[in-house]
Scaffold this motif. Structure first.
Motif, short mmCIF file in Angstrom:
data_model
loop_
_atom_site.label_atom_id
_atom_site.label_comp_id
_atom_site.label_asym_id
_atom_site.label_seq_id
_atom_site.Cartn_x
_atom_site.Cartn_y
_atom_site.Cartn_z
N LYS A 98 0.83 -1.20 0.00
CA LYS A 98 0.00 0.00 0.00
C LYS A 98 0.86 1.24 0.00
CE LYS A 98 -4.02 -1.85 2.38
NZ LYS A 98 -4.95 -1.68 3.48
N ARG A 99 0.37 2.27 -0.68
CA ARG A 99 1.04 3.57 -0.70
C ARG A 99 0.05 4.60 -0.18
NH1 ARG A 99 3.87 4.40 -6.32
NH2 ARG A 99 5.94 4.07 -5.44
N TYR A 100 0.56 5.59 0.53
CA TYR A 100 -0.29 6.61 1.11
C TYR A 100 0.18 8.00 0.71
CZ TYR A 100 -1.97 2.86 4.12
OH TYR A 100 -2.51 1.69 4.58
N GLU A 101 -0.76 8.92 0.72
CA GLU A 101 -0.43 10.34 0.61
C GLU A 101 -0.91 11.00 1.89
OE1 GLU A 101 -2.57 12.51 -2.47
OE2 GLU A 101 -4.14 11.01 -2.44
N TYR A 102 -0.28 12.11 2.23
CA TYR A 102 -0.53 12.75 3.51
C TYR A 102 -0.87 14.22 3.32
CZ TYR A 102 1.64 8.53 5.27
OH TYR A 102 1.93 7.21 5.53
N LEU A 125 -3.49 13.97 8.20
CA LEU A 125 -4.39 13.00 7.59
C LEU A 125 -3.65 12.17 6.56
CD1 LEU A 125 -6.21 16.08 7.35
CD2 LEU A 125 -7.78 14.26 7.87
N LYS A 126 -4.22 10.99 6.27
CA LYS A 126 -3.65 10.15 5.22
C LYS A 126 -4.77 9.48 4.46
CE LYS A 126 -3.18 5.71 7.55
NZ LYS A 126 -2.29 4.63 7.95
N ARG A 127 -4.45 9.05 3.23
CA ARG A 127 -5.34 8.21 2.44
C ARG A 127 -4.51 7.39 1.48
NH1 ARG A 127 -8.65 12.30 -1.60
NH2 ARG A 127 -6.82 13.10 -2.70
N GLU A 128 -5.06 6.26 1.12
CA GLU A 128 -4.34 5.36 0.23
C GLU A 128 -4.27 5.94 -1.17
OE1 GLU A 128 -4.29 0.65 -1.03
OE2 GLU A 128 -5.76 1.36 0.43
N LYS A 129 -3.09 5.87 -1.78
CA LYS A 129 -2.93 6.31 -3.17
C LYS A 129 -3.46 5.22 -4.08
CE LYS A 129 0.91 9.43 -3.66
NZ LYS A 129 2.25 9.60 -4.24
N ILE A 130 -4.11 5.63 -5.11
CA ILE A 130 -4.66 4.67 -6.08
C ILE A 130 -3.93 4.80 -7.40
CG2 ILE A 130 -6.71 3.96 -7.33
CD1 ILE A 130 -8.32 4.86 -4.92
N LEU A 165 -8.00 10.57 9.66
CA LEU A 165 -7.27 11.34 10.65
C LEU A 165 -6.22 10.47 11.32
CD1 LEU A 165 -7.01 14.02 12.25
CD2 LEU A 165 -8.70 13.08 13.85
N VAL A 166 -4.98 10.96 11.37
CA VAL A 166 -3.88 10.25 12.03
C VAL A 166 -3.67 10.82 13.42
CG1 VAL A 166 -1.42 9.69 11.94
CG2 VAL A 166 -2.78 9.71 9.83
N THR A 167 -3.54 12.15 13.51
CA THR A 167 -3.34 12.80 14.80
C THR A 167 -3.66 14.28 14.70
OG1 THR A 167 -1.81 12.98 16.67
CG2 THR A 167 -0.89 13.41 14.50
N ILE A 193 -14.74 20.60 9.45
CA ILE A 193 -13.54 20.48 8.63
C ILE A 193 -13.15 19.02 8.45
CG2 ILE A 193 -11.07 21.01 8.51
CD1 ILE A 193 -11.80 23.66 10.07
N LEU A 194 -13.12 18.25 9.55
CA LEU A 194 -12.74 16.84 9.46
C LEU A 194 -13.76 16.02 8.67
CD1 LEU A 194 -11.33 16.21 13.03
CD2 LEU A 194 -10.03 16.47 10.90
N ASP A 195 -15.05 16.33 8.82
CA ASP A 195 -16.08 15.64 8.04
C ASP A 195 -15.87 15.87 6.54
OD1 ASP A 195 -17.33 14.54 10.23
OD2 ASP A 195 -18.98 15.99 10.27
N ASN A 196 -15.53 17.10 6.16
CA ASN A 196 -15.29 17.41 4.75
C ASN A 196 -14.12 16.62 4.19
OD1 ASN A 196 -17.42 19.22 4.56
ND2 ASN A 196 -16.16 21.00 5.00
N TRP A 197 -13.03 16.55 4.93
CA TRP A 197 -11.87 15.77 4.48
C TRP A 197 -12.20 14.28 4.47
CZ3 TRP A 197 -7.04 17.22 2.66
CH2 TRP A 197 -6.81 18.60 2.61
N GLY A 198 -12.95 13.81 5.46
CA GLY A 198 -13.34 12.41 5.51
C GLY A 198 -14.18 11.99 4.31
#
Length: 51
Positions: free
Chosen positions: A2-6, A46-51, A30-32, A19-24
């Motif tokens: 897996k690869r992530y972007e931050y 924040l992080k999410r998996e790169k596709i 959320l990481v921290t 704000i967090l709901d919009n990013w979610g």
């Protein structure tokens, strides 16, 4: 593998949930949260998996 972007996002204490709901909605997890430069601000990491 897996690869992530931050992302780092400034949070205002009176609008944190919105704000967090919009990013979610865009797939960010959320990481921290750490204190920001002043008492009214926080910084979210924040992080999410790169596709």
């Amino acid at each position: 593998m897996k690869r992530y972007e931050y992302a780092t996002v400034p949070l205002l204490t009176h609008a944190t949930k919105q704000i967090l709901d919009n990013w979610g909605e865009d797939g960010w997890e959320l990481v921290t949260v750490i204190p920001g430069p002043n008492p009214e601000q926080l910084v979210a990491y924040l992080k999410r998996e790169k596709i």
